[in-house]
Structure formats: C-alpha cells, structure tokens
Design a protein around this motif. Structure first.
Motif, PDB file in Angstrom:
ATOM      1  N   MET A   1      53.639  -6.833  -9.190  1.00 38.01           N
ATOM      2  CA  MET A   1      52.882  -6.282 -10.266  1.00 38.01           C
ATOM      3  C   MET A   1      51.408  -6.013  -9.746  1.00 38.01           C
ATOM      4  N   LYS A   2      51.077  -4.489  -9.982  1.00 36.01           N
ATOM      5  CA  LYS A   2      49.821  -3.897  -9.313  1.00 36.01           C
ATOM      6  C   LYS A   2      48.803  -4.496  -9.992  1.00 36.01           C
ATOM      7  N   ARG A   3      47.583  -4.628  -9.458  1.00 35.26           N
ATOM      8  CA  ARG A   3      46.282  -5.134 -10.068  1.00 35.26           C
ATOM      9  C   ARG A   3      45.735  -3.860 -10.714  1.00 35.26           C
ATOM     10  N   PRO A   4      45.062  -4.040 -11.938  1.00 33.22           N
ATOM     11  CA  PRO A   4      44.435  -2.760 -12.464  1.00 33.22           C
ATOM     12  C   PRO A   4      43.089  -2.602 -11.515  1.00 33.22           C
ATOM     13  N   GLN A   5      42.952  -1.394 -11.497  1.00 35.92           N
ATOM     14  CA  GLN A   5      41.875  -0.930 -10.708  1.00 35.92           C
ATOM     15  C   GLN A   5      40.680  -0.847 -11.377  1.00 35.92           C
ATOM     16  N   THR A   6      39.352  -1.170 -10.838  1.00 36.64           N
ATOM     17  CA  THR A   6      38.047  -1.350 -11.541  1.00 36.64           C
ATOM     18  C   THR A   6      37.540  -0.195 -11.753  1.00 36.64           C
ATOM     19  N   VAL A   7      36.874   0.440 -12.692  1.00 34.74           N
ATOM     20  CA  VAL A   7      36.555   1.759 -13.018  1.00 34.74           C
ATOM     21  C   VAL A   7      34.930   1.474 -12.417  1.00 34.74           C
ATOM     22  N   ARG A   8      34.587   2.560 -11.538  1.00 35.13           N
ATOM     23  CA  ARG A   8      33.227   2.405 -10.981  1.00 35.13           C
ATOM     24  C   ARG A   8      32.645   3.749 -11.444  1.00 35.13           C
ATOM     25  N   SER A   9      31.230   3.798 -11.507  1.00 37.72           N
ATOM     26  CA  SER A   9      30.432   5.111 -11.745  1.00 37.72           C
ATOM     27  C   SER A   9      30.431   5.876 -10.592  1.00 37.72           C
ATOM     28  N   ARG A  10      29.872   7.041 -10.824  1.00 34.70           N
ATOM     29  CA  ARG A  10      29.782   7.982  -9.582  1.00 34.70           C
ATOM     30  C   ARG A  10      28.963   7.436  -8.727  1.00 34.70           C
ATOM     31  N   GLY A  11      27.665   6.688  -9.045  1.00 36.18           N
ATOM     32  CA  GLY A  11      26.854   6.313  -8.303  1.00 36.18           C
ATOM     33  C   GLY A  11      27.456   4.992  -7.169  1.00 36.18           C
ATOM     34  N   GLN A  12      28.250   4.285  -8.075  1.00 32.81           N
ATOM     35  CA  GLN A  12      28.842   3.191  -7.345  1.00 32.81           C
ATOM     36  C   GLN A  12      29.860   3.677  -6.377  1.00 32.81           C
ATOM     37  N   ARG A  13      30.736   4.830  -6.713  1.00 34.85           N
ATOM     38  CA  ARG A  13      31.746   5.136  -5.823  1.00 34.85           C
ATOM     39  C   ARG A  13      31.141   5.926  -4.657  1.00 34.85           C
ATOM     40  N   ALA A  14      29.862   6.348  -4.622  1.00 36.00           N
ATOM     41  CA  ALA A  14      29.154   6.990  -3.720  1.00 36.00           C
ATOM     42  C   ALA A  14      28.497   5.977  -2.680  1.00 36.00           C
ATOM     43  N   GLY A  15      28.672   4.634  -2.986  1.00 29.10           N
ATOM     44  CA  GLY A  15      28.212   3.554  -2.460  1.00 29.10           C
ATOM     45  C   GLY A  15      26.490   3.682  -2.230  1.00 29.10           C
ATOM     46  N   LEU A  16      25.927   4.330  -3.215  1.00 24.77           N
ATOM     47  CA  LEU A  16      24.455   4.371  -3.362  1.00 24.77           C
ATOM     48  C   LEU A  16      23.895   2.922  -4.110  1.00 24.77           C
ATOM     49  N   ASP A  17      22.698   2.922  -3.748  1.00 26.75           N
ATOM     50  CA  ASP A  17      21.737   1.878  -4.583  1.00 26.75           C
ATOM     51  C   ASP A  17      20.414   2.627  -4.367  1.00 26.75           C
ATOM     52  N   LEU A  18      19.509   2.055  -5.511  1.00 31.42           N
ATOM     53  CA  LEU A  18      18.208   2.696  -5.681  1.00 31.42           C
ATOM     54  C   LEU A  18      17.350   2.388  -4.443  1.00 31.42           C
ATOM     55  N   ASP A  19      17.320   1.305  -3.601  1.00 34.04           N
ATOM     56  CA  ASP A  19      16.858   1.248  -2.269  1.00 34.04           C
ATOM     57  C   ASP A  19      16.997   2.184  -1.391  1.00 34.04           C
ATOM     58  N   GLN A  20      18.179   2.657  -1.346  1.00 38.77           N
ATOM     59  CA  GLN A  20      18.688   3.733  -0.496  1.00 38.77           C
ATOM     60  C   GLN A  20      18.048   5.033  -0.813  1.00 38.77           C
ATOM     61  N   ILE A  21      18.153   5.351  -1.943  1.00 34.69           N
ATOM     62  CA  ILE A  21      17.564   6.871  -2.719  1.00 34.69           C
ATOM     63  C   ILE A  21      16.055   6.659  -2.468  1.00 34.69           C
ATOM     64  N   VAL A  22      15.435   5.589  -2.703  1.00 34.28           N
ATOM     65  CA  VAL A  22      13.730   5.505  -2.496  1.00 34.28           C
ATOM     66  C   VAL A  22      13.343   5.893  -1.076  1.00 34.28           C
ATOM     67  N   GLU A  23      14.290   4.987  -0.169  1.00 36.95           N
ATOM     68  CA  GLU A  23      14.130   5.131   1.120  1.00 36.95           C
ATOM     69  C   GLU A  23      14.025   6.601   1.925  1.00 36.95           C
ATOM     70  N   THR A  24      15.249   7.475   1.391  1.00 33.67           N
ATOM     71  CA  THR A  24      15.451   8.611   1.876  1.00 33.67           C
ATOM     72  C   THR A  24      14.361   9.446   1.282  1.00 33.67           C
ATOM     73  N   ALA A  25      13.951   9.377  -0.143  1.00 26.93           N
ATOM     74  CA  ALA A  25      12.978  10.216  -0.699  1.00 26.93           C
ATOM     75  C   ALA A  25      11.687  10.196  -0.084  1.00 26.93           C
ATOM     76  N   GLN A  26      11.256   9.117   0.415  1.00 33.48           N
ATOM     77  CA  GLN A  26      10.180   8.797   0.911  1.00 33.48           C
ATOM     78  C   GLN A  26       9.904   9.541   2.153  1.00 33.48           C
ATOM     79  N   SER A  27      11.020   9.950   2.966  1.00 32.91           N
ATOM     80  CA  SER A  27      10.875  10.819   3.994  1.00 32.91           C
ATOM     81  C   SER A  27      10.307  12.405   3.912  1.00 32.91           C
ATOM     82  N   PHE A  28      10.302  12.585   2.494  1.00 29.95           N
ATOM     83  CA  PHE A  28      10.090  13.910   1.967  1.00 29.95           C
ATOM     84  C   PHE A  28       8.642  14.309   1.549  1.00 29.95           C
TER      85      PHE A  28
END
Length: 224
Positions: A1-28
């Motif tokens: 029996m297959k396990r049900p897949q967990t539905v993730r948002s776009r951001g979660q699928r991309a492996g992002l988090d807010l700290d990563q976004i802020v860190e990259t944005a600070q370089s601009f």
C-alpha cells in the motif's frame, strides 16, 4: 500500500526559508533589488518566493527591520542608571541604527509582526519605565513617541545628506519668495537665523523635551 504524499507549497518544494531569502537579498543594493532579480540569484521560480514574501515592498520592510535590529543591543539600556538615561541610550542607538540603513530607512515601520526582530531593546526600555513607576499606558505612549521622534529625525538626516541647502529651509525660502514678505516676518526671521535642525543639537533638544514631558507624566500618575 502506497503512503499518501504530503502536499507542500511552492516555497517548501523549492527548499526555501525566510532566512535564506533575507541573506541573499542583503547582497543587493536597494535600487537593484526586485523579486525577479532575487529569484534569479537564488535560482528559483519567482512564485516560490511569494510563499514567504508578498512583494518587493514587503521584502524591503523585512530587510530594514532585520538590519535595524541586528546591532540594536538591549545591554546598555539594561545597565542604564535610570529611565532617563535608558531613554537617551535607546534614542541614540535608534538614530544610529536607522541612519546606518540609508535608503532602506524609508521601509522601517513598526506596525508589522516583523518587529519581533527588535523586541529586546523595547522590552528593556519598558522594564525601566515600569521600575520608575510609569503606568503601562504612559509607557506605551512614551516609547511610541520616542521611537517616532527618532525615526523621523533619522529620515530627515538621510534626506538632507549631500544637499547644499537643507530641504526644509530650501522649501520655505522658495515658498516665501513667491509671497508678500510683510505677512511672514516671523518665518523670514527664523529662516535668516539658519538654525540646523538636522544635526545632533536637534535630536538632543527633542530628547530633552521628551524627558521633561515624561517626568511630568510620571509625577501626575504617582499622585493618583
């Protein structure tokens, strides 16, 4: 029996988090930062960023609060002699940090949940007011007043940086030149004095007035 897949948002699928976004944005640089340029730098779809950040304005607000809070230490406020000294230290640190933001200070506001990044300094100042006997209402209004005063001064200074003539005197002079000078004798006299309302003397004067007013509020409340 297959396990049900967990539905993730776009951001979660991309492996992002807010700290990563802020860190990259600070370089601009502020003027070069867009949601598209950030997505390209992070090698993700632009829509993936929207899981954490609504738009460019929200992103700049996050960056402003983060940069502001990073070095806004509560230690000196806690070690202050009394609430008056604590207020001066708070104001000095506030203005210094806001000035260091440059253009980013335009995006520093205090009505957002993101202010959790700068709560320790505020908590420390509220503690000093509480110890002195201020009511919670008075402390709330006073800290709000002091923060607004400091942010307004910092923005004034940033706006005036590099100008041959400061913005307020320049605008007033231009307005008076088009009008009957006999009707505005007081404004003309003040303009001729050339008082610098952008330097340290102005913020020191403002804090002095704030402390006198706060002292009056404290005496009033203690008599009740």
């Amino acid at each position: 029996m297959k396990r049900p897949q967990t539905v993730r948002s776009r951001g979660q699928r991309a492996g992002l988090d807010l700290d990563q976004i802020v860190e990259t944005a600070q370089s601009f640089e502020v003027e070069d930062l867009t949601m598209q340029s950030l997505a390209k730098a992070m090698q993700v779809d632009r829509k993936a960023l929207n899981y954490y950040v609504k738009d460019r304005e929200a992103l700049l607000t996050i960056l402003a609060h983060k940069a502001f809070a990073d070095e806004f230490s509560p230690d000196a406020i806690r070690a202050a002699e009394d609430w008056r000294d604590a207020s001066r230290i708070y104001a000095s640190s506030f203005v210094e940090r806001a000035l260091s933001l440059g253009k980013l200070s335009e995006h520093l506001w205090f009505g957002e949940p993101l202010t959790t990044w700068s709560l320790e300094a505020n908590e420390s100042l509220f503690a000093r007011f509480f110890e002195a006997g201020f009511t919670d209402e008075a402390a709330t209004r006073l800290v709000t007043m002091l923060s607004t005063l400091c942010l307004g001064h910092a923005r004034d200074v940033i706006q005036a940086t590099g100008s041959m003539e400061k913005p307020r005197p320049k605008a007033l002079r231009a307005a008076l030149e088009r009008l009957n000078p006999e009707k505005f004798a007081n404004l003309l006299r003040i303009l001729d004095h050339g008082y610098d309302t952008y330097g340290d003397e102005q913020i020191d004067f403002s804090i002095d007035v704030f402390l006198v007013g706060a002292e009056a509020v404290l005496k009033r409340d203690l008599r009740r």
